[in-house]
Design a protein around this motif. Structure first.
Motif, mmCIF file in Angstrom:
data_model
loop_
_atom_site.group_PDB
_atom_site.id
_atom_site.type_symbol
_atom_site.label_atom_id
_atom_site.label_comp_id
_atom_site.label_asym_id
_atom_site.label_seq_id
_atom_site.Cartn_x
_atom_site.Cartn_y
_atom_site.Cartn_z
ATOM 1 N N ASN A 12 -43.210 1.536 -94.941
ATOM 2 C CA ASN A 12 -42.298 1.736 -93.822
ATOM 3 C C ASN A 12 -42.386 0.675 -92.740
ATOM 4 N N THR A 13 -43.540 0.049 -92.608
ATOM 5 C CA THR A 13 -43.784 -0.845 -91.482
ATOM 6 C C THR A 13 -44.352 -2.176 -91.953
ATOM 7 N N LEU A 14 -43.914 -3.250 -91.316
ATOM 8 C CA LEU A 14 -44.483 -4.584 -91.526
ATOM 9 C C LEU A 14 -45.250 -4.951 -90.271
ATOM 10 N N ARG A 15 -46.453 -5.498 -90.464
ATOM 11 C CA ARG A 15 -47.304 -5.839 -89.332
ATOM 12 C C ARG A 15 -47.793 -7.272 -89.462
ATOM 13 N N LEU A 16 -47.934 -7.907 -88.302
ATOM 14 C CA LEU A 16 -48.468 -9.268 -88.218
ATOM 15 C C LEU A 16 -49.542 -9.292 -87.149
ATOM 16 N N LEU A 17 -50.618 -9.981 -87.433
ATOM 17 C CA LEU A 17 -51.632 -10.256 -86.421
ATOM 18 C C LEU A 17 -52.087 -11.696 -86.608
ATOM 19 N N ILE A 18 -51.974 -12.472 -85.551
ATOM 20 C CA ILE A 18 -52.458 -13.855 -85.536
ATOM 21 C C ILE A 18 -53.624 -13.890 -84.569
ATOM 22 N N ALA A 19 -54.727 -14.466 -85.022
ATOM 23 C CA ALA A 19 -55.915 -14.541 -84.173
ATOM 24 C C ALA A 19 -56.589 -15.894 -84.323
ATOM 25 N N GLU A 20 -57.267 -16.265 -83.266
ATOM 26 C CA GLU A 20 -58.065 -17.485 -83.275
ATOM 27 C C GLU A 20 -59.529 -17.074 -83.358
ATOM 28 N N PHE A 21 -60.241 -17.670 -84.316
ATOM 29 C CA PHE A 21 -61.626 -17.304 -84.576
ATOM 30 C C PHE A 21 -62.567 -18.394 -84.098
ATOM 31 N N SER A 22 -63.667 -17.955 -83.512
ATOM 32 C CA SER A 22 -64.719 -18.895 -83.132
ATOM 33 C C SER A 22 -65.732 -18.960 -84.272
ATOM 34 N N GLY A 23 -66.649 -19.892 -84.183
ATOM 35 C CA GLY A 23 -67.636 -20.098 -85.237
ATOM 36 C C GLY A 23 -68.533 -18.901 -85.487
#
Length: 160
Positions: free
Chosen positions: A11-22
């Motif tokens: 039913n749902t489309l989801r997006l998550l963009i994240a910046e990762f540190s070391g």
């Protein structure tokens, strides 16, 4: 490093963009959640409806644009039960690739359940953990750590 996770649900489309540190800490850069009803009518016909696929494709094009605008280093996209069960699910995934450039992994019901269960950590919403556990493990398994050890959480989990 910036990574994106996309969850193509019934039913749902989801997006998550994240910046990762070391050290594995991440900061949310962008996100989106859209109800597309991709699985509409599936139980009666065994197929994804053309209208539902078009709605989902429009959202996925937007997700691809957001990933490009944010200069993500990698996208991990998964499709769950509707796509997995539909007779035309693989055709839909190929259309997604053709129109957006996004490679989508159709995950098994067992894998979906496993990832969801790993997401049940206090104080964290299931989606965020579900997608990023899969995202981290995918990239670590395939690019960073050839031993198959997921370093996303401490203690490390062995991948099967």
């Amino acid at each position: 490093m910036k990574l994106a996770g996309i969850d193509i649900g019934t039913n749902t489309l989801r997006l998550l963009i994240a910046e990762f540190s070391g050290d594995g800490i991440y900061r949310k850069v962008d996100s989106g959640r859209y109800i597309t009803r991709l699985g509409e009518g599936l139980s009666g016909t065994g197929r994804l409806k053309d209208e539902a696929m078009e709605r989902a494709l429009r959202v996925l094009k937007g997700f691809a644009d957001k990933c490009s605008e944010n200069d993500v280093d990698g996208i991990y996209a998964v499709a769950t039960s509707a796509v997995r069960e539909a007779v035309n699910g693989r055709d839909f995934i190929q259309e997604v690739k053709n129109k957006t450039g996004i490679d989508v992994n159709i995950i098994s019901g067992d894998e979906e359940a496993r990832i969801t269960m790993l997401g049940v950590f206090p104080g964290l919403e299931i989606f965020r953990i579900r997608i990023f556990f899969a995202l981290f493990c995918f990239f670590q398994r395939n690019y960073f750590n050839r031993l198959g050890r997921c370093l996303c959480f401490r203690p490390a989990f062995e991948l099967q």
